[in-house]
Design an enzyme around this catalytic site. Structure first.
Site, PDB file in Angstrom:
ATOM      1  N   GLN A 299      18.909 -64.751  21.457  1.00 21.20           N
ATOM      2  CA  GLN A 299      18.314 -63.429  21.265  1.00 21.20           C
ATOM      3  C   GLN A 299      16.961 -63.473  20.553  1.00 21.20           C
ATOM      4  OE1 GLN A 299      19.323 -60.310  22.600  1.00 21.20           O
ATOM      5  NE2 GLN A 299      20.218 -61.961  23.782  1.00 21.20           N
TER       6      GLN A 299
ATOM      7  N   HIS B  53      54.094 -58.248  33.193  1.00 27.66           N
ATOM      8  CA  HIS B  53      52.676 -58.608  33.098  1.00 27.66           C
ATOM      9  C   HIS B  53      51.868 -57.335  33.327  1.00 27.66           C
ATOM     10  CE1 HIS B  53      52.599 -63.051  33.179  1.00 27.66           C
ATOM     11  NE2 HIS B  53      53.766 -62.919  33.797  1.00 27.66           N
TER      12      HIS B  53
ATOM     13  N   TYR C  57      23.901 -66.479  25.266  1.00 27.71           N
ATOM     14  CA  TYR C  57      23.123 -65.240  25.280  1.00 27.71           C
ATOM     15  C   TYR C  57      22.827 -64.771  23.854  1.00 27.71           C
ATOM     16  CZ  TYR C  57      21.966 -60.324  26.040  1.00 27.71           C
ATOM     17  OH  TYR C  57      21.353 -59.090  26.032  1.00 27.71           O
TER      18      TYR C  57
ATOM     19  N   HIS D 165      60.539 -60.187  32.422  1.00 27.73           N
ATOM     20  CA  HIS D 165      59.293 -59.969  31.670  1.00 27.73           C
ATOM     21  C   HIS D 165      58.330 -59.085  32.468  1.00 27.73           C
ATOM     22  CE1 HIS D 165      58.229 -63.500  34.130  1.00 27.73           C
ATOM     23  NE2 HIS D 165      56.961 -63.169  33.962  1.00 27.73           N
TER      24      HIS D 165
END
Length: 146
Positions: free
Chosen positions: A138, A73, A134, A71
């Site tokens: 606002q 990554h 966050y 595999h």
């Protein structure tokens, strides 16, 4: 190793193109067909070369890359104009063509080089909880400024 989400290798936290600023990083994993251990004996090194080359052509950046026998990554930063799935399909298609041509044993072993499956995960600079807070705050921040 690369410090995920903090800043790019060129020490800027964001990249920019034309009229947008972005930080779009993805962890992508994919496997050879039947998870065969064919990414060995030089195939792994050549695959890395090809991924770096193809990614540069796309205007993207490989942040980290490791090829295991069965595999791959990849940590990559893509501009928002490139969909991660389109990017990886392109990488898989091109590398399969070249690797099967350069390593005939792969062609004899596998009818197609890669599985259709892929794992894609976004890698953000801040935890989801912080971004959520966050955004939720606002209106409060704007009202405080008035």
């Amino acid at each position: 190793m690369y410090n995920i989400g903090m800043e790019s290798k060129d020490s800027r936290p964001f990249k920019s193109q034309n009229h947008y600023v972005y930080s779009c990083k993805y962890h992508i994993v994919w496997c050879p067909k039947y998870r065969r251990k064919v990414l060995v004996n030089g195939v792994d090194a050549r695959l890395k070369e090809l991924i770096y080359q193809l990614t540069d052509e796309e205007g993207s950046e490989v942040l980290e890359l490791e090829v295991m026998p069965d595999h791959v990554h990849l940590l990559v930063e893509l501009p928002p104009s490139i969909a991660p799935l389109d990017y990886i399909k392109h990488i898989k298609r091109q590398t399969a063509t070249i690797l099967k041509r350069e390593f005939p044993k792969i062609k004899a072993t596998l009818p197609s080089m890669w599985t259709r499956s892929v794992f894609i995960s976004t890698v953000g600079g801040a935890p989801l909880e912080i971004v959520n807070q966050y955004v939720a705050n606002q209106k409060r921040r704007v009202n405080k400024k008035k």
